[in-house]
Design a protein around this motif. Structure first.
Motif, short mmCIF file in Angstrom:
data_model
loop_
_atom_site.label_atom_id
_atom_site.label_comp_id
_atom_site.label_asym_id
_atom_site.label_seq_id
_atom_site.Cartn_x
_atom_site.Cartn_y
_atom_site.Cartn_z
N SER A 43 -36.75 48.30 -18.33
CA SER A 43 -37.64 49.44 -18.09
C SER A 43 -37.77 50.27 -19.36
O SER A 43 -36.91 50.24 -20.24
CB SER A 43 -37.09 50.31 -16.96
N VAL A 44 -38.86 51.00 -19.44
CA VAL A 44 -39.09 51.88 -20.59
C VAL A 44 -37.97 52.90 -20.72
O VAL A 44 -37.47 53.16 -21.82
CB VAL A 44 -40.46 52.57 -20.45
N THR A 45 -37.55 53.49 -19.60
CA THR A 45 -36.49 54.50 -19.67
C THR A 45 -35.17 53.89 -20.15
O THR A 45 -34.39 54.56 -20.85
CB THR A 45 -36.30 55.18 -18.31
N TYR B 134 -45.86 53.64 -21.91
CA TYR B 134 -46.58 53.50 -20.65
C TYR B 134 -48.05 53.16 -20.89
O TYR B 134 -48.62 52.27 -20.24
CB TYR B 134 -46.51 54.81 -19.86
N GLN C 4 -41.90 57.55 -24.63
CA GLN C 4 -41.96 56.99 -23.29
C GLN C 4 -43.41 56.91 -22.80
O GLN C 4 -43.86 55.87 -22.31
CB GLN C 4 -41.14 57.87 -22.34
N THR D 95 -46.21 49.15 -10.16
CA THR D 95 -45.32 48.55 -11.15
C THR D 95 -46.09 47.60 -12.05
O THR D 95 -46.91 46.81 -11.58
CB THR D 95 -44.18 47.79 -10.45
N TYR E 77 -36.98 44.68 -14.62
CA TYR E 77 -38.10 44.24 -13.80
C TYR E 77 -38.34 42.76 -14.10
O TYR E 77 -37.90 42.25 -15.12
CB TYR E 77 -39.38 45.00 -14.15
N ASP F 130 -47.92 61.45 -16.51
CA ASP F 130 -46.51 61.15 -16.28
C ASP F 130 -45.83 62.39 -15.71
O ASP F 130 -45.69 63.39 -16.41
CB ASP F 130 -45.84 60.71 -17.59
N TRP G 88 -42.63 49.13 -16.37
CA TRP G 88 -42.54 50.48 -15.83
C TRP G 88 -43.27 50.55 -14.51
O TRP G 88 -43.96 49.60 -14.10
CB TRP G 88 -43.13 51.51 -16.79
N THR G 89 -43.13 51.69 -13.82
CA THR G 89 -43.93 51.98 -12.64
C THR G 89 -44.85 53.15 -12.98
O THR G 89 -44.38 54.24 -13.30
CB THR G 89 -43.05 52.34 -11.43
#
Length: 227
Positions: A23-25, A160, A156, A110, A12, A136, A120-121
């Protein structure tokens, strides 16, 4: 430490700083995983794995959009793959049980935070039983979630929460992980509530992976939180 294929990392851009952030993932690809998952991943070529992940991302995007449309009161125009109906059923079962105690705040936005080095989104933030709550939605095909997989879900979710708190200046009182595939059988994993103490515990566990991701794959970027 794991070596990642750069093509597997989603990026991002922080609109405030212009910095590229993982991204976090993507960050959690560095975390340990269950041996059977590692064996499964290693059984595929890079191309096969990336194609699989594209399908997983597509599924998550569609299901999250349908959840967003529900809370926005709009009728979704997305054609629904019959394979995804179980996730929608799980969402509606959850809503049927808890909608009377949920007041929506916002959904699917986002957020990028250069101070933390991640983005993240957001799925869904709301007042739930008088507590400001981050929800989540999980669209994994795994019905049972235990061990290292559950650890990753908790980290995760903690990440967030921290991104939201840093970018919005509001404290999240609890976080809820909701597996949409597990709602139709009593023996499957149900939603899990994380309080502020648990969120902080898993945030501390996640920080090392954030640092490694940025140093190794983001041109040595050192997020201010680590300075």
């Amino acid at each position: 430490m794991k070596v990642l294929n750069p093509d597997s990392i989603r990026w991002y851009t922080d609109p405030l700083t212009g910095l590229k952030l993982p991204s976090v993932t993507s960050v959690l690809q560095l975390a340990p995983e269950e041996p059977f998952l590692e064996k499964w991943r290693n059984s595929m070529t890079v191309e096969e794995y990336l194609a699989y992940m594209d399908k997983v991302f597509e599924r998550g995007t569609i299901i999250h959009k349908l959840c967003e449309d529900y809370f926005n009161g709009t009728h979704s125009q997305i054609p629904l793959n019959p394979e995804y109906q179980c996730y929608i059923n799980g969402f509606h079962r959850f809503i049927a049980m808890y909608s009377s105690s949920i007041t929506p705040y916002f959904t699917e936005e986002t957020m990028a935070c250069s101070d933390l080095g991640i983005a993240w989104t957001a799925d869904f933030l709301c007042e739930w039983e008088w507590k400001f709550t981050l929800i989540d939605w999980k669209t994994s095909s795994s019905a049972r979630v235990t061990g290292l997989m559950l650890e990753k879900y908790r980290m995760q979710t903690a990440m967030y929460v921290k991104i939201f708190e840093y970018t919005r200046g509001r404290t999240v009182e609890q976080a809820v992980v909701v597996p949409l595939t597990a709602a139709n059988k009593n023996w499957l994993w149900k939603h899990e509530v994380m309080n502020a103490i648990q969120i902080e515990e898993y945030w501390q566990k996640a920080k090392g992976y954030i640092l490694d991701m940025n140093l190794l794959y983001n041109n040595g970027y050192l997020p201010p939180i680590f300075q």
